[in-house]
Design an enzyme around this catalytic site. Sequence first.
Site, PDB file in Angstrom:
ATOM      1  N   GLY A 123      -2.117  -1.617  -4.324  1.00  0.00           N
ATOM      2  CA  GLY A 123      -3.216  -0.899  -4.060  1.00  0.00           C
ATOM      3  C   GLY A 123      -2.927   0.696  -3.730  1.00  0.00           C
ATOM      4  N   SER A 124      -3.234   1.377  -4.609  1.00  0.00           N
ATOM      5  CA  SER A 124      -3.014   2.901  -4.077  1.00  0.00           C
ATOM      6  C   SER A 124      -4.050   3.076  -2.907  1.00  0.00           C
ATOM      7  CB  SER A 124      -3.341   3.904  -5.400  1.00  0.00           C
ATOM      8  OG  SER A 124      -4.780   3.657  -5.647  1.00  0.00           O
ATOM      9  N   LYS A 128       2.151  12.660   5.423  1.00  0.00           N
ATOM     10  CA  LYS A 128       2.228  12.082   4.065  1.00  0.00           C
ATOM     11  C   LYS A 128       3.242  12.805   3.308  1.00  0.00           C
ATOM     12  CE  LYS A 128      -0.472  10.153   0.199  1.00  0.00           C
ATOM     13  NZ  LYS A 128       0.197   8.976   0.333  1.00  0.00           N
ATOM     14  N   HIS A 140      -4.725  15.466   2.619  1.00  0.00           N
ATOM     15  CA  HIS A 140      -4.109  14.416   3.321  1.00  0.00           C
ATOM     16  C   HIS A 140      -3.511  14.910   4.673  1.00  0.00           C
ATOM     17  CE1 HIS A 140      -4.748  11.367   0.142  1.00  0.00           C
ATOM     18  NE2 HIS A 140      -4.678  10.506   1.133  1.00  0.00           N
ATOM     19  N   HIS A 141      -3.051  14.055   5.564  1.00  0.00           N
ATOM     20  CA  HIS A 141      -2.467  14.520   6.775  1.00  0.00           C
ATOM     21  C   HIS A 141      -0.923  15.136   6.499  1.00  0.00           C
ATOM     22  CE1 HIS A 141      -0.197  10.501   6.713  1.00  0.00           C
ATOM     23  NE2 HIS A 141      -1.378  10.156   6.127  1.00  0.00           N
ATOM     24  N   GLY A 190       0.861  -1.289   0.013  1.00  0.00           N
ATOM     25  CA  GLY A 190      -0.037   0.040   0.033  1.00  0.00           C
ATOM     26  C   GLY A 190       0.782   1.370   0.036  1.00  0.00           C
ATOM     27  N   THR A 191       2.098   1.197  -0.108  1.00  0.00           N
ATOM     28  CA  THR A 191       3.014   2.166  -0.332  1.00  0.00           C
ATOM     29  C   THR A 191       2.954   2.986  -1.533  1.00  0.00           C
ATOM     30  OG1 THR A 191       4.603   1.214   1.131  1.00  0.00           O
ATOM     31  CG2 THR A 191       5.284   3.350  -0.078  1.00  0.00           C
TER      32      THR A 191
END
Length: 233
Positions: free
Chosen positions: A96-97, A135, A131-132, A71-72
């Site tokens: 998976g994005s 990221k 996003h946070h 998931g990276t």
Amino acid sequence: MKIAIVGYGKMGKIIADIAEKRGHEIVARLTETPTKENLNNPDVAIEFTNPEVAFNNIKSCLENKVPVICGTTGWLDQKPEIEKIASENNTAFLYGSNFSLGVNLFFALNEKLSDLMKNFKEYHVQLEEIHHTHKKDAPSGTAISLAEGIIKNDQRFDAWKLDETKENQLGIVAIREDEVPGTHSVFYRSEVDEIEIKHTAFSRDGFALGAVIAAEWIQGKTGNFSMKDVLGL
């Protein structure tokens, strides 16, 4: 299953918790590069780290015949090489994005809408992701997947770019705010109205659950896969 967690940060800990609640055993919680010894003979590895180390982490797992759920985001220029390594080692790789069920439905909705809108040139297309602040990559992998879904259907665009849409480049605006799990929006704006589709994540739990479900699904398989395969979309 026996699961190795590669990247034991916030996501890794949530994944471990969900996996154990579903009856699986965590045999490794790694913050270093995986090796044959520290992987501890898992059935699958789930990799959530950062773009700088993802390639070597995945490569090491695959070369040790361990299927990988990754998931990276932010390293995809090397993905074709990883897929080749998976095939050569007769194992499995799934990237998976975004592993959230809702986001993967959102991907399908985005492609359907882009197909509907492709002939209405009065609408200007724009993507936005929030996003946070922790990221590291921008735009997000999820936003890139959304952009690729639009580019596939709309001949006006042949590439995406960070920032505003310009000519044949589909723009993605990336915003970083404190403790936002992830919000993605696609806008179609004309002079008289706007169509918007939006997905908002409330926590990281949905991403973690999807990754564990993908790990369960990949058992006994060989090849390269995505969440579309897992969910039958």
